[in-house]
Motif scaffolding. Structure first.
Motif, PDB file in Angstrom:
ATOM      1  N   MET A   1      12.023  50.312  44.211  1.00 21.33           N
ATOM      2  CA  MET A   1      12.885  51.838  43.484  1.00 21.33           C
ATOM      3  C   MET A   1      12.711  51.853  41.990  1.00 21.33           C
ATOM      4  O   MET A   1      13.262  51.185  42.265  1.00 21.33           O
ATOM      5  CB  MET A   1      13.678  51.930  44.679  1.00 21.33           C
ATOM      6  CG  MET A   1      13.983  53.039  44.583  1.00 21.33           C
ATOM      7  SD  MET A   1      15.256  53.512  46.388  1.00 21.33           S
ATOM      8  CE  MET A   1      14.548  53.573  47.621  1.00 21.33           C
ATOM      9  N   GLU A   2      12.637  52.623  41.978  1.00 17.01           N
ATOM     10  CA  GLU A   2      13.079  52.889  40.367  1.00 17.01           C
ATOM     11  C   GLU A   2      14.475  53.508  40.124  1.00 17.01           C
ATOM     12  O   GLU A   2      15.174  53.712  40.732  1.00 17.01           O
ATOM     13  CB  GLU A   2      12.467  54.493  39.346  1.00 17.01           C
ATOM     14  CG  GLU A   2      11.216  53.886  38.860  1.00 17.01           C
ATOM     15  CD  GLU A   2       9.903  54.138  39.872  1.00 17.01           C
ATOM     16  OE1 GLU A   2      10.568  54.298  41.304  1.00 17.01           O
ATOM     17  OE2 GLU A   2       8.709  53.684  40.446  1.00 17.01           O
ATOM     18  N   GLN A   3      15.514  52.518  39.846  1.00 22.74           N
ATOM     19  CA  GLN A   3      16.629  52.859  39.274  1.00 22.74           C
ATOM     20  C   GLN A   3      17.106  54.412  38.489  1.00 22.74           C
ATOM     21  O   GLN A   3      16.263  54.975  37.556  1.00 22.74           O
ATOM     22  CB  GLN A   3      17.147  51.447  37.728  1.00 22.74           C
ATOM     23  CG  GLN A   3      16.815  50.955  38.347  1.00 22.74           C
ATOM     24  CD  GLN A   3      18.027  49.800  39.056  1.00 22.74           C
ATOM     25  OE1 GLN A   3      19.265  50.193  39.776  1.00 22.74           O
ATOM     26  NE2 GLN A   3      17.389  48.836  40.209  1.00 22.74           N
ATOM     27  N   ILE A   4      18.325  54.990  39.037  1.00 22.80           N
ATOM     28  CA  ILE A   4      18.843  56.364  38.392  1.00 22.80           C
ATOM     29  C   ILE A   4      18.900  56.327  37.317  1.00 22.80           C
ATOM     30  O   ILE A   4      19.355  55.481  36.317  1.00 22.80           O
ATOM     31  CB  ILE A   4      20.108  56.566  39.056  1.00 22.80           C
ATOM     32  CG1 ILE A   4      20.406  56.194  40.301  1.00 22.80           C
ATOM     33  CG2 ILE A   4      21.084  57.663  38.428  1.00 22.80           C
ATOM     34  CD1 ILE A   4      21.494  56.400  41.002  1.00 22.80           C
ATOM     35  N   GLY A   5      17.907  57.266  36.610  1.00 29.07           N
ATOM     36  CA  GLY A   5      17.877  57.494  35.199  1.00 29.07           C
ATOM     37  C   GLY A   5      16.275  57.235  34.267  1.00 29.07           C
ATOM     38  O   GLY A   5      16.233  57.420  33.226  1.00 29.07           O
ATOM     39  N   THR A   6      15.484  56.734  35.551  1.00 30.57           N
ATOM     40  CA  THR A   6      14.576  56.302  34.927  1.00 30.57           C
ATOM     41  C   THR A   6      13.473  58.029  35.042  1.00 30.57           C
ATOM     42  O   THR A   6      13.343  58.583  36.367  1.00 30.57           O
ATOM     43  CB  THR A   6      13.681  55.351  35.891  1.00 30.57           C
ATOM     44  OG1 THR A   6      14.501  54.363  36.591  1.00 30.57           O
ATOM     45  CG2 THR A   6      12.166  55.101  35.963  1.00 30.57           C
ATOM     46  N   HIS A   7      12.344  58.110  34.552  1.00 30.60           N
ATOM     47  CA  HIS A   7      12.005  58.963  34.186  1.00 30.60           C
ATOM     48  C   HIS A   7      10.733  58.710  34.527  1.00 30.60           C
ATOM     49  O   HIS A   7       9.219  57.621  34.370  1.00 30.60           O
ATOM     50  CB  HIS A   7      12.122  59.639  32.818  1.00 30.60           C
ATOM     51  CG  HIS A   7      11.128  60.597  32.602  1.00 30.60           C
ATOM     52  ND1 HIS A   7       9.486  60.731  32.267  1.00 30.60           N
ATOM     53  CD2 HIS A   7      10.875  61.890  32.684  1.00 30.60           C
ATOM     54  CE1 HIS A   7       8.771  62.198  31.750  1.00 30.60           C
ATOM     55  NE2 HIS A   7       9.782  63.021  32.787  1.00 30.60           N
ATOM     56  N   LEU A   8      10.118  59.614  35.629  1.00 31.33           N
ATOM     57  CA  LEU A   8       8.387  59.369  35.514  1.00 31.33           C
ATOM     58  C   LEU A   8       7.773  59.907  35.663  1.00 31.33           C
ATOM     59  O   LEU A   8       7.099  61.315  35.289  1.00 31.33           O
ATOM     60  CB  LEU A   8       8.294  59.147  37.456  1.00 31.33           C
ATOM     61  CG  LEU A   8       9.372  58.693  38.656  1.00 31.33           C
ATOM     62  CD1 LEU A   8       8.669  59.106  39.965  1.00 31.33           C
ATOM     63  CD2 LEU A   8       9.301  57.164  38.052  1.00 31.33           C
ATOM     64  N   PRO A   9       6.452  59.202  34.471  1.00 28.81           N
ATOM     65  CA  PRO A   9       5.335  59.936  34.279  1.00 28.81           C
ATOM     66  C   PRO A   9       4.907  60.554  35.090  1.00 28.81           C
ATOM     67  O   PRO A   9       4.384  60.186  36.224  1.00 28.81           O
ATOM     68  CB  PRO A   9       4.600  58.913  33.674  1.00 28.81           C
ATOM     69  CG  PRO A   9       5.265  57.218  33.548  1.00 28.81           C
ATOM     70  CD  PRO A   9       6.660  57.567  34.648  1.00 28.81           C
ATOM     71  N   GLU A  10       3.854  62.032  34.770  1.00 27.09           N
ATOM     72  CA  GLU A  10       2.270  62.439  35.841  1.00 27.09           C
ATOM     73  C   GLU A  10       2.004  62.047  35.723  1.00 27.09           C
ATOM     74  O   GLU A  10       1.924  62.138  37.423  1.00 27.09           O
ATOM     75  CB  GLU A  10       3.020  63.844  34.828  1.00 27.09           C
ATOM     76  CG  GLU A  10       1.988  65.305  35.104  1.00 27.09           C
ATOM     77  CD  GLU A  10       1.391  66.321  34.692  1.00 27.09           C
ATOM     78  OE1 GLU A  10       0.756  66.778  35.347  1.00 27.09           O
ATOM     79  OE2 GLU A  10       1.723  66.146  33.415  1.00 27.09           O
ATOM     80  N   VAL A  11       1.116  61.489  35.293  1.00 31.14           N
ATOM     81  CA  VAL A  11       0.426  60.303  35.663  1.00 31.14           C
ATOM     82  C   VAL A  11       1.051  59.876  37.519  1.00 31.14           C
ATOM     83  O   VAL A  11       0.069  59.748  38.397  1.00 31.14           O
ATOM     84  CB  VAL A  11      -0.183  59.117  35.214  1.00 31.14           C
ATOM     85  CG1 VAL A  11      -1.576  58.729  35.657  1.00 31.14           C
ATOM     86  CG2 VAL A  11      -0.771  59.865  34.195  1.00 31.14           C
ATOM     87  N   THR A  12       1.838  59.041  37.149  1.00 24.87           N
ATOM     88  CA  THR A  12       2.716  57.959  38.045  1.00 24.87           C
ATOM     89  C   THR A  12       3.325  60.108  39.198  1.00 24.87           C
ATOM     90  O   THR A  12       2.536  58.844  40.558  1.00 24.87           O
ATOM     91  CB  THR A  12       3.750  57.364  37.600  1.00 24.87           C
ATOM     92  OG1 THR A  12       3.564  56.614  36.405  1.00 24.87           O
ATOM     93  CG2 THR A  12       4.502  56.435  38.937  1.00 24.87           C
ATOM     94  N   LEU A  13       3.428  60.460  39.261  1.00 30.06           N
ATOM     95  CA  LEU A  13       3.438  61.642  40.381  1.00 30.06           C
ATOM     96  C   LEU A  13       1.790  61.027  41.284  1.00 30.06           C
ATOM     97  O   LEU A  13       2.143  61.381  42.102  1.00 30.06           O
ATOM     98  CB  LEU A  13       4.090  63.002  39.784  1.00 30.06           C
ATOM     99  CG  LEU A  13       5.746  62.857  38.427  1.00 30.06           C
ATOM    100  CD1 LEU A  13       6.216  63.365  38.382  1.00 30.06           C
ATOM    101  CD2 LEU A  13       6.790  62.333  39.863  1.00 30.06           C
ATOM    102  N   ILE A  14       0.978  61.581  40.330  1.00 24.59           N
ATOM    103  CA  ILE A  14      -0.078  61.954  41.058  1.00 24.59           C
ATOM    104  C   ILE A  14      -0.406  61.000  41.792  1.00 24.59           C
ATOM    105  O   ILE A  14      -1.216  61.072  42.411  1.00 24.59           O
ATOM    106  CB  ILE A  14      -0.815  62.488  39.488  1.00 24.59           C
ATOM    107  CG1 ILE A  14      -0.321  63.674  39.051  1.00 24.59           C
ATOM    108  CG2 ILE A  14      -2.592  63.030  40.764  1.00 24.59           C
ATOM    109  CD1 ILE A  14      -1.766  64.185  37.970  1.00 24.59           C
ATOM    110  N   VAL A  15      -1.039  59.632  40.871  1.00 15.99           N
ATOM    111  CA  VAL A  15      -1.116  58.508  41.821  1.00 15.99           C
ATOM    112  C   VAL A  15      -0.017  58.537  43.370  1.00 15.99           C
ATOM    113  O   VAL A  15      -0.951  58.834  44.173  1.00 15.99           O
ATOM    114  CB  VAL A  15      -0.693  57.686  41.373  1.00 15.99           C
ATOM    115  CG1 VAL A  15      -1.815  56.096  42.286  1.00 15.99           C
ATOM    116  CG2 VAL A  15      -2.011  57.335  39.955  1.00 15.99           C
TER     117      VAL A  15
END
Length: 228
Positions: A1-15
């Motif tokens: 799991m990403e740490q708080i404060g991590t920004h997820l790229p749009e490609v990652t969100l879509i996947v």
């Protein structure tokens, strides 16, 4: 799991959203095959929704617009609990829909897990759920079929001793009459009876149904296995 404060790229969100659709769809297909009220579309949307909510929560925490991710995820699970409660109902003393409700709740968790980036864990959890719902259901049916009620619905003429004659047939065989409901229509002189029967093997029902069909006044006879 990403740490708080991590920004997820749009490609990652879509996947992650696509993976959640796949995993939710696999569970939904099994539930659809079992003829449950919550099926393919429900599970896909549920899993996808959990994934989107988790992804948004992670990104929002990065921008400092929301609180901690764990608390938000817990709120999702609490909310899904109400959805699960909607598929549970009491039918003449039998609580049904528990398996479907738990499946809904767990699918939401899989969506959250997918959104948090634990894709392998999400896939493994989905495989385990499908195995439990399908293969274990077969094992339960094969070895513990007495736990599954057989519901026999009979419609016929509302005459004296009609119900008694049907009950005598049931008592002649190695089955248990767990419950029954009777609805009479005095105007049309008709009656509808539902017998809730426990038996070990499916084939035990065949002679019972054949004998019931011969009772005078039987107009129609239906039979289903009451599985949740």
């Amino acid at each position: 799991m990403e740490q708080i404060g991590t920004h997820l790229p749009e490609v990652t969100l879509i996947v992650r959203m696509l993976v959640s659709v796949l995993l939710g769809g696999l569970i939904g297909l099994e539930r659809e095959y079992q003829g449950q009220s919550a099926g393919l579309r429900t599970y896909i949307i549920l899993c996808l929704g959990g994934c989107i909510f988790m992804c948004i929560s992670i990104n929002s925490s990065y921008y400092g617009t929301l609180g901690d991710v764990e608390r938000i995820a817990a709120q999702v699970i609490s909310g899904v609990g109400f959805l699960g409660a909607a598929v549970i109902f009491n039918m003449h003393g039998n609580v049904r829909g528990l398996t479907n409700a738990v499946s809904i709740w767990t699918t939401a968790i899989i969506g959250l897990t997918t959104g948090s980036g634990l894709l392998k864990a999400s896939v493994i959890a989905t495989i385990i759920i499908i195995i439990v719902l399908s293969i274990f259901n077969y094992i339960e049916t094969l070895f513990f079929y007495e736990k599954l009620a057989k519901v026999v619905t009979i419609k016929g003429i509302n005459r004296i001793d009609f119900v008694l004659e049907l009950e005598k047939i049931i008592n002649r065989y190695n089955v248990i009459l767990r419950n029954k409901t009777i609805n009479r229509d005095d105007i049309n002189q008709t009656i509808e009876i539902k017998f809730y029967i426990k038996t070990i093997k499916e084939k035990d029902m065949i002679p019972i149904l054949n004998d019931m069909q011969k009772v005078y006044g039987v107009e129609s006879l239906g039979y289903v296995s009451d599985n949740n």
